[in-house]
Design a protein around this motif. Structure first.
Motif, PDB file in Angstrom:
ATOM      1  N   LEU A  41       0.742  -0.598  -0.271  1.00 32.01           N
ATOM      2  CA  LEU A  41      -0.064   0.131   0.303  1.00 32.01           C
ATOM      3  C   LEU A  41       0.837   1.617   0.105  1.00 32.01           C
ATOM      4  O   LEU A  41       1.303   1.358   1.011  1.00 32.01           O
ATOM      5  CB  LEU A  41      -1.251  -0.358   1.295  1.00 32.01           C
ATOM      6  N   ILE A  42       1.169   1.930  -1.197  1.00 30.59           N
ATOM      7  CA  ILE A  42       1.581   3.421  -1.004  1.00 30.59           C
ATOM      8  C   ILE A  42       1.036   4.330  -1.169  1.00 30.59           C
ATOM      9  O   ILE A  42      -0.255   4.878  -0.919  1.00 30.59           O
ATOM     10  CB  ILE A  42       2.237   3.331  -2.860  1.00 30.59           C
ATOM     11  N   ASP A  43       1.771   4.873   0.333  1.00 32.14           N
ATOM     12  CA  ASP A  43       1.226   6.478   1.078  1.00 32.14           C
ATOM     13  C   ASP A  43      -0.079   6.011   1.255  1.00 32.14           C
ATOM     14  O   ASP A  43      -0.961   7.146   0.654  1.00 32.14           O
ATOM     15  CB  ASP A  43       1.942   7.258  -0.255  1.00 32.14           C
ATOM     16  N   VAL A  44      -0.921   5.680   1.489  1.00 34.11           N
ATOM     17  CA  VAL A  44      -2.128   5.558   2.101  1.00 34.11           C
ATOM     18  C   VAL A  44      -3.133   6.275   3.177  1.00 34.11           C
ATOM     19  O   VAL A  44      -2.794   5.796   4.071  1.00 34.11           O
ATOM     20  CB  VAL A  44      -3.185   4.747   1.460  1.00 34.11           C
ATOM     21  N   SER A  99       9.205   7.368  -5.252  1.00 36.78           N
ATOM     22  CA  SER A  99       9.419   5.185  -4.540  1.00 36.78           C
ATOM     23  C   SER A  99       9.950   5.280  -3.110  1.00 36.78           C
ATOM     24  O   SER A  99      10.496   5.921  -2.748  1.00 36.78           O
ATOM     25  CB  SER A  99      10.357   4.794  -6.225  1.00 36.78           C
ATOM     26  N   VAL A 100       8.975   3.529  -2.563  1.00 37.29           N
ATOM     27  CA  VAL A 100       9.123   3.112  -1.694  1.00 37.29           C
ATOM     28  C   VAL A 100      10.761   2.488  -1.394  1.00 37.29           C
ATOM     29  O   VAL A 100      11.787   2.247  -1.302  1.00 37.29           O
ATOM     30  CB  VAL A 100       8.671   2.628  -1.173  1.00 37.29           C
ATOM     31  N   LEU A 101      11.326   2.400  -3.240  1.00 36.17           N
ATOM     32  CA  LEU A 101      12.392   1.289  -3.601  1.00 36.17           C
ATOM     33  C   LEU A 101      13.226   1.656  -3.626  1.00 36.17           C
ATOM     34  O   LEU A 101      14.646   1.695  -3.203  1.00 36.17           O
ATOM     35  CB  LEU A 101      11.956   0.290  -4.398  1.00 36.17           C
ATOM     36  N   ARG A 102      13.794   3.472  -3.577  1.00 41.03           N
ATOM     37  CA  ARG A 102      14.719   4.013  -3.956  1.00 41.03           C
ATOM     38  C   ARG A 102      14.537   5.701  -3.803  1.00 41.03           C
ATOM     39  O   ARG A 102      13.427   5.828  -4.096  1.00 41.03           O
ATOM     40  CB  ARG A 102      15.760   4.218  -5.197  1.00 41.03           C
ATOM     41  N   PRO A 103      15.207   6.903  -3.248  1.00 44.44           N
ATOM     42  CA  PRO A 103      14.906   8.114  -3.099  1.00 44.44           C
ATOM     43  C   PRO A 103      15.528   8.015  -5.232  1.00 44.44           C
ATOM     44  O   PRO A 103      15.729   7.620  -5.884  1.00 44.44           O
ATOM     45  CB  PRO A 103      16.345   8.166  -2.906  1.00 44.44           C
ATOM     46  N   HIS A 136       2.743   9.533  -9.022  1.00 44.89           N
ATOM     47  CA  HIS A 136       4.172   9.611  -8.710  1.00 44.89           C
ATOM     48  C   HIS A 136       4.789   8.887  -7.635  1.00 44.89           C
ATOM     49  O   HIS A 136       4.939   8.039  -8.296  1.00 44.89           O
ATOM     50  CB  HIS A 136       3.952  11.139  -7.300  1.00 44.89           C
ATOM     51  N   CYS A 137       4.181   8.640  -6.712  1.00 45.41           N
ATOM     52  CA  CYS A 137       4.812   7.952  -5.780  1.00 45.41           C
ATOM     53  C   CYS A 137       4.084   5.473  -6.266  1.00 45.41           C
ATOM     54  O   CYS A 137       5.456   5.568  -5.803  1.00 45.41           O
ATOM     55  CB  CYS A 137       4.041   8.088  -4.415  1.00 45.41           C
ATOM     56  N   VAL A 138       3.246   5.698  -6.420  1.00 41.60           N
ATOM     57  CA  VAL A 138       2.857   4.424  -7.327  1.00 41.60           C
ATOM     58  C   VAL A 138       4.047   4.240  -8.571  1.00 41.60           C
ATOM     59  O   VAL A 138       4.136   3.225  -8.658  1.00 41.60           O
ATOM     60  CB  VAL A 138       1.662   5.023  -7.148  1.00 41.60           C
ATOM     61  N   ALA A 139       3.433   4.722  -9.523  1.00 36.73           N
ATOM     62  CA  ALA A 139       4.002   5.101 -10.444  1.00 36.73           C
ATOM     63  C   ALA A 139       6.011   5.092 -10.372  1.00 36.73           C
ATOM     64  O   ALA A 139       6.574   3.917 -10.912  1.00 36.73           O
ATOM     65  CB  ALA A 139       4.039   6.035 -11.738  1.00 36.73           C
ATOM     66  N   TRP A 140       6.314   5.218  -9.410  1.00 32.47           N
ATOM     67  CA  TRP A 140       7.600   5.387  -9.521  1.00 32.47           C
ATOM     68  C   TRP A 140       8.482   4.134  -8.880  1.00 32.47           C
ATOM     69  O   TRP A 140       9.480   3.508  -9.085  1.00 32.47           O
ATOM     70  CB  TRP A 140       8.122   7.211  -8.898  1.00 32.47           C
ATOM     71  N   THR A 141       6.382   3.668  -7.688  1.00 30.89           N
ATOM     72  CA  THR A 141       8.054   2.089  -6.959  1.00 30.89           C
ATOM     73  C   THR A 141       7.728   1.573  -8.029  1.00 30.89           C
ATOM     74  O   THR A 141       8.756   0.548  -8.070  1.00 30.89           O
ATOM     75  CB  THR A 141       6.676   2.299  -6.020  1.00 30.89           C
ATOM     76  N   ILE A 142       6.497   1.200  -8.799  1.00 28.81           N
ATOM     77  CA  ILE A 142       6.271   0.266  -9.876  1.00 28.81           C
ATOM     78  C   ILE A 142       7.651   0.361 -10.679  1.00 28.81           C
ATOM     79  O   ILE A 142       8.284  -0.600 -11.361  1.00 28.81           O
ATOM     80  CB  ILE A 142       4.939  -0.116 -10.197  1.00 28.81           C
TER      81      ILE A 142
END
Length: 337
Positions: A56-59, A230-234, A271-277
């Motif tokens: 769950l991204i930034d809910v 992204s949660v995976l990298r800055p 933003h955060c969803v697209a960049w994480t994926i």
């Protein structure tokens, strides 16, 4: 792609309250979750033969509650609220097959590179949030410069911070990232905007108790010198002079790839969803491109950033999702899993 019998929605869920902030009654919900698991023969997650993670991204309130700092309304004006109604129902219906839930928490303090206080113009005025992008040319021409008081607070010299700022926006441009946007103060650590949306927090807690599966919270975005969509990298890994600024979240990347299925939802789509994926896809393509088929994106549980009259990222978000699908990921509705 209906593959199993889904559970009913527990009677405590009130869809009309998803857009509100309230206290989750933990003790009461814990007992109800135990009773619900017994009633519907829901087994502990460690017994799952096939393991599924819901990322769950930034809910969080800051993005998902009307009137909060960066509410993601989308073109409809109420996008994140409708997304979260569907998301809560998805969690409850699939309680027995979601092995683990990992919510990310965008986590900020005031003095970060994307907040107004970080920058000033020649008159000492801070930029207008959401309406200001800062480019290398802006810094080189003196339109925007680092606030000297911020350098002091971050225990850096003004020269070092100014050099970093120019290097940073150049890196964004060279790497095909969005330009540096000055956002409203949001997801502030210790503030109510940082918390998960109450209805989603309740559903996640209910899952934790019903399935004996500890919720895995992932903090991101607390480095003052880089964005972290992204949660995976800055956004940028190296500072001026080639020094390491931040690192990839290799632990979480490996965890996700070890699951049989990974379901992704949250805010914002652009933003955060697209960049994480995107970052997850990059890792997958470096290992084995066929792993993309284990990724499921709930496209009706995410909304792009739209600031009426200023910017609309809908087309960029849709293009990114098309690319993810072309790479083998599954774009599905929350009722199709």
């Amino acid at each position: 792609m209906q593959t199993k019998t889904q559970l009913p929605i527990p009677p405590h869920f009130e869809a009309q309250k998803v857009g509100e902030v309230w206290r989750v009654p933990y003790l009461e919900r814990a007992q109800q979750a135990r009773d619900w698991a017994n009633l519907h023969h829901i087994k502990p997650a460690f017994e799952d033969k096939k393991r599924t993670c819901l990322l769950l991204i930034d809910v969080q309130n800051t993005f998902c509650i009307p009137g909060f700092e960066l509410f993601v309304g989308g073109q409809s004006g109420n996008g994140a609220v409708e997304d979260n109604k569907r998301l809560c129902e998805f969690i409850y219906r699939n309680l027995g097959s979601i092995s683990a839930i990992a919510p990310t928490l965008d986590t900020h303090t005031a003095m970060q590179i994307f907040h107004p206080i970080f920058w000033i113009n020649a008159e000492g005025i801070h930029p207008t949030p959401a309406a200001t992008n800062i480019t290398p040319k802006d810094i080189e021409q003196g339109k925007w410069k680092v606030n000297p008081a911020v350098a002091y607070s971050l225990n850096l010299t003004y020269e070092v911070l100014q050099n970093h700022a120019l290097h940073y926006v150049k890196q964004l441009s060279q790497n095909g990232k969005y330009p540096l946007t000055v956002w409203f103060y949001h997801s502030m650590l210790g503030g109510i905007g940082h918390a998960l949306v109450s209805a989603v927090e309740e559903a996640v807690f209910f899952h934790c108790i019903a399935r004996d599966s500890q919720t895995q919270f992932e903090i991101k975005g607390n480095n003052p010198l880089t964005e972290n969509y992204s949660v995976l990298r800055p956004e940028v890994l190296e500072s001026f002079g080639g020094k390491q600024l931040a690192q990839k979240n290799t632990r979480l990347i490996q965890q996700l790839l070890d699951f049989d299925k990974v379901i992704i939802a949250g805010q914002a789509k652009s933003h955060c969803v697209a960049w994480t994926i995107d970052d997850l896809l990059t890792e997958i393509q470096q290992i084995d491109s066929s792993l993309a088929k284990k990724i499921y994106i709930l496209e009706d549980c995410t909304t792009p950033v739209v600031v009426p009259g200023i910017v609309d990222y809908t087309s960029q978000a849709d293009s990114a999702f098309e690319r993810f699908a072309d790479a083998g990921m599954n774009l599905i509705k929350s009722t199709q899993f």
